[in-house]
Design a protein around this motif. Structure first.
Motif, PDB file in Angstrom:
ATOM      1  N   ASP A  59      12.470   3.818   4.944  1.00 37.87           N
ATOM      2  CA  ASP A  59      12.289   4.994   4.609  1.00 37.87           C
ATOM      3  C   ASP A  59      13.160   5.586   3.392  1.00 37.87           C
ATOM      4  OD1 ASP A  59      11.105   7.939   5.177  1.00 37.87           O
ATOM      5  OD2 ASP A  59      13.180   8.310   5.841  1.00 37.87           O
ATOM      6  N   ALA A  60      14.237   5.155   3.437  1.00 40.18           N
ATOM      7  CA  ALA A  60      15.340   5.432   2.581  1.00 40.18           C
ATOM      8  C   ALA A  60      14.995   4.700   0.901  1.00 40.18           C
ATOM      9  CB  ALA A  60      16.751   4.850   2.825  1.00 40.18           C
ATOM     10  N   ALA A  61      14.502   3.750   1.034  1.00 38.44           N
ATOM     11  CA  ALA A  61      13.955   2.842  -0.246  1.00 38.44           C
ATOM     12  C   ALA A  61      12.777   3.533  -0.665  1.00 38.44           C
ATOM     13  CB  ALA A  61      13.648   1.419   0.236  1.00 38.44           C
ATOM     14  N   HIS A  62      11.933   3.910   0.418  1.00 37.28           N
ATOM     15  CA  HIS A  62      10.712   4.807  -0.325  1.00 37.28           C
ATOM     16  C   HIS A  62      11.059   5.812  -0.973  1.00 37.28           C
ATOM     17  CE1 HIS A  62       7.037   7.279  -0.035  1.00 37.28           C
ATOM     18  NE2 HIS A  62       6.229   6.000  -0.202  1.00 37.28           N
ATOM     19  N   HIS A  63      11.829   6.766  -0.402  1.00 37.30           N
ATOM     20  CA  HIS A  63      12.323   8.010  -1.060  1.00 37.30           C
ATOM     21  C   HIS A  63      13.184   7.766  -2.434  1.00 37.30           C
ATOM     22  CE1 HIS A  63      11.274  10.965   1.815  1.00 37.30           C
ATOM     23  NE2 HIS A  63      11.967  10.521   2.759  1.00 37.30           N
ATOM     24  N   THR A  66      10.361   6.352  -5.180  1.00 40.22           N
ATOM     25  CA  THR A  66       9.461   7.377  -5.344  1.00 40.22           C
ATOM     26  C   THR A  66       9.839   8.381  -6.423  1.00 40.22           C
ATOM     27  OG1 THR A  66       8.139   7.256  -3.118  1.00 40.22           O
ATOM     28  CG2 THR A  66       8.083   9.455  -4.608  1.00 40.22           C
ATOM     29  N   HIS A  67      11.388   8.679  -5.987  1.00 44.64           N
ATOM     30  CA  HIS A  67      12.002   9.624  -7.073  1.00 44.64           C
ATOM     31  C   HIS A  67      12.210   8.994  -8.323  1.00 44.64           C
ATOM     32  CE1 HIS A  67      13.838  12.100  -3.457  1.00 44.64           C
ATOM     33  NE2 HIS A  67      12.408  12.283  -3.675  1.00 44.64           N
ATOM     34  N   THR A  68      12.522   7.660  -8.296  1.00 45.09           N
ATOM     35  CA  THR A  68      12.891   6.902  -9.565  1.00 45.09           C
ATOM     36  C   THR A  68      11.440   6.834 -10.349  1.00 45.09           C
ATOM     37  OG1 THR A  68      14.297   5.415  -8.406  1.00 45.09           O
ATOM     38  CG2 THR A  68      13.255   4.589 -10.567  1.00 45.09           C
ATOM     39  N   ALA A  69      10.284   6.612  -9.658  1.00 44.98           N
ATOM     40  CA  ALA A  69       8.988   6.485 -10.495  1.00 44.98           C
ATOM     41  C   ALA A  69       8.718   7.985 -10.975  1.00 44.98           C
ATOM     42  CB  ALA A  69       8.020   6.228  -9.370  1.00 44.98           C
ATOM     43  N   GLU A  70       8.961   9.057 -10.018  1.00 46.47           N
ATOM     44  CA  GLU A  70       8.809  10.331 -10.855  1.00 46.47           C
ATOM     45  C   GLU A  70       9.796  10.618 -11.996  1.00 46.47           C
ATOM     46  OE1 GLU A  70       9.475  12.882  -7.377  1.00 46.47           O
ATOM     47  OE2 GLU A  70       7.367  12.248  -6.578  1.00 46.47           O
ATOM     48  N   ARG A  71      10.804  10.299 -11.885  1.00 50.82           N
ATOM     49  CA  ARG A  71      11.773  10.401 -13.061  1.00 50.82           C
ATOM     50  C   ARG A  71      11.388   9.588 -14.196  1.00 50.82           C
ATOM     51  NH1 ARG A  71      15.894   8.514 -10.990  1.00 50.82           N
ATOM     52  NH2 ARG A  71      15.999   6.372 -12.387  1.00 50.82           N
ATOM     53  N   THR A 149       4.613   1.867 -10.492  1.00 52.05           N
ATOM     54  CA  THR A 149       3.398   2.270 -10.017  1.00 52.05           C
ATOM     55  C   THR A 149       3.445   2.366  -8.457  1.00 52.05           C
ATOM     56  OG1 THR A 149       2.885  -0.266  -9.488  1.00 52.05           O
ATOM     57  CG2 THR A 149       2.375   0.581 -11.731  1.00 52.05           C
ATOM     58  N   PRO A 150       2.457   2.818  -7.808  1.00 50.33           N
ATOM     59  CA  PRO A 150       2.481   2.935  -6.537  1.00 50.33           C
ATOM     60  C   PRO A 150       2.633   1.778  -5.623  1.00 50.33           C
ATOM     61  CG  PRO A 150       0.911   4.631  -7.316  1.00 50.33           C
ATOM     62  CD  PRO A 150       1.288   3.657  -8.433  1.00 50.33           C
ATOM     63  N   ASP A 151       1.973   0.706  -6.153  1.00 50.91           N
ATOM     64  CA  ASP A 151       1.776  -0.602  -5.573  1.00 50.91           C
ATOM     65  C   ASP A 151       3.270  -1.318  -5.691  1.00 50.91           C
ATOM     66  OD1 ASP A 151      -0.744  -0.789  -4.829  1.00 50.91           O
ATOM     67  OD2 ASP A 151      -1.437  -1.777  -6.587  1.00 50.91           O
ATOM     68  N   GLN A 152       4.131  -0.966  -6.796  1.00 52.99           N
ATOM     69  CA  GLN A 152       5.396  -1.455  -6.802  1.00 52.99           C
ATOM     70  C   GLN A 152       6.272  -0.744  -5.729  1.00 52.99           C
ATOM     71  OE1 GLN A 152       5.952  -0.740 -11.041  1.00 52.99           O
ATOM     72  NE2 GLN A 152       6.065  -3.009 -11.695  1.00 52.99           N
ATOM     73  N   VAL A 153       6.049   0.756  -5.638  1.00 53.07           N
ATOM     74  CA  VAL A 153       7.039   1.197  -4.665  1.00 53.07           C
ATOM     75  C   VAL A 153       6.630   0.873  -3.530  1.00 53.07           C
ATOM     76  CG1 VAL A 153       7.346   3.751  -3.647  1.00 53.07           C
ATOM     77  CG2 VAL A 153       7.078   3.347  -6.186  1.00 53.07           C
ATOM     78  N   ARG A 154       5.437   0.592  -2.986  1.00 52.55           N
ATOM     79  CA  ARG A 154       5.142   0.038  -1.687  1.00 52.55           C
ATOM     80  C   ARG A 154       5.874  -1.383  -1.318  1.00 52.55           C
ATOM     81  NH1 ARG A 154       0.251   2.711  -2.578  1.00 52.55           N
ATOM     82  NH2 ARG A 154      -0.846   0.837  -3.256  1.00 52.55           N
ATOM     83  N   SER A 155       5.620  -2.152  -2.326  1.00 57.18           N
ATOM     84  CA  SER A 155       6.021  -3.475  -2.388  1.00 57.18           C
ATOM     85  C   SER A 155       7.670  -3.534  -2.391  1.00 57.18           C
ATOM     86  CB  SER A 155       5.658  -4.346  -3.552  1.00 57.18           C
ATOM     87  OG  SER A 155       6.242  -5.811  -3.562  1.00 57.18           O
ATOM     88  N   ARG A 156       8.418  -2.625  -2.967  1.00 53.71           N
ATOM     89  CA  ARG A 156       9.870  -2.646  -2.928  1.00 53.71           C
ATOM     90  C   ARG A 156      10.337  -2.211  -1.602  1.00 53.71           C
ATOM     91  NH1 ARG A 156      11.876  -1.669  -9.031  1.00 53.71           N
ATOM     92  NH2 ARG A 156      10.648  -3.072 -10.272  1.00 53.71           N
TER      93      ARG A 156
END
Length: 206
Positions: A59-63, A66-71, A149-156
């Motif tokens: 959960d912490a990694a996802h947040h 996600t914030h990194t991708a948005e930035r 990308t969303p896939d990279q966020v999910r994978s990490r």
């Protein structure tokens, strides 16, 4: 001395060692029972802690990602860059290796504010000066990668969650191994003391 360090003669080969230590038998030592209960306790703790750790870390990694991708989406821009110099030619033109090879070459591009920047990026072999390539650039005028990308966020996220669960399992295994070594050392010490008292009675003079 509470008994020799070998299993009960009636123990079946397929019985887990922990279950044997929990079962009543005349050869079971106090340390065997202690090791069994500690092993069982650590197993239950790991089964409870591993999913919890995976969820919390994931959960912490996802947040974070996600914030990194948005930035990145807000600050990075996709633009066209012009080669300042010719790219080196590959020694094997037309080969499969040439298609995968990239050479670092200086390029020039303009940011959204109209400022011109020079940077280095990897390009295919043989491109001439003045050729154009597409690059991602950050606010400082440095060539960088595209936003996550969303896939990279999910994978990490999944990678960190799995790593957290495996870490809990590894810690549980290490703790059980340390307990086992300590109890084994205790048993060997007890064996040494017992043998020191028994050996003289077994010694015969010739």
């Amino acid at each position: 001395m509470t008994g020799p360090p070998f299993p009960h003669p009636g123990r079946r080969r397929e019985d887990p060692i922990t279950l044997w230590r929990l079962r009543r038998n005349p050869l079971r030592r106090t340390s065997d029972l202690l090791q069994a209960w500690l092993g069982l306790g650590l197993l239950l703790a790991v089964l409870a802690a591993a999913p919890a750790a995976a969820y919390l870390v994931g959960d912490a990694a996802h947040h974070h990602y996600t914030h990194t991708a948005e930035r990145h989406e807000r600050t990075r821009h996709h633009t066209t860059a012009v080669l300042v110099h010719d790219a080196p030619r590959h020694p094997e033109p037309g080969s499969a290796e040439e298609k995968k090879t990239r050479y670092p070459v200086e390029v020039r591009f303009t940011d959204p504010g109209g400022r011109t920047h020079h940077a280095t990026t990897d390009v295919p072999p043989g491109l001439r000066a003045g050729s154009t390539v597409h690059v991602w650039a950050d606010p400082h005028g440095q060539v960088t990668g595209p936003p996550l990308t969303p896939d990279q966020v999910r994978s990490r996220t999944m990678g960190w969650a799995i790593l957290a669960a495996l870490s809990v399992i590894a810690l549980g295994s290490a703790a059980y191994g340390a307990v086992t070594l300590a109890l084994r050392h205790r048993n060997l010490t007890a064996w040494g003391r017992a043998w020191a008292g028994t050996a003289p009675r077994w010694t015969t003079r010739r």
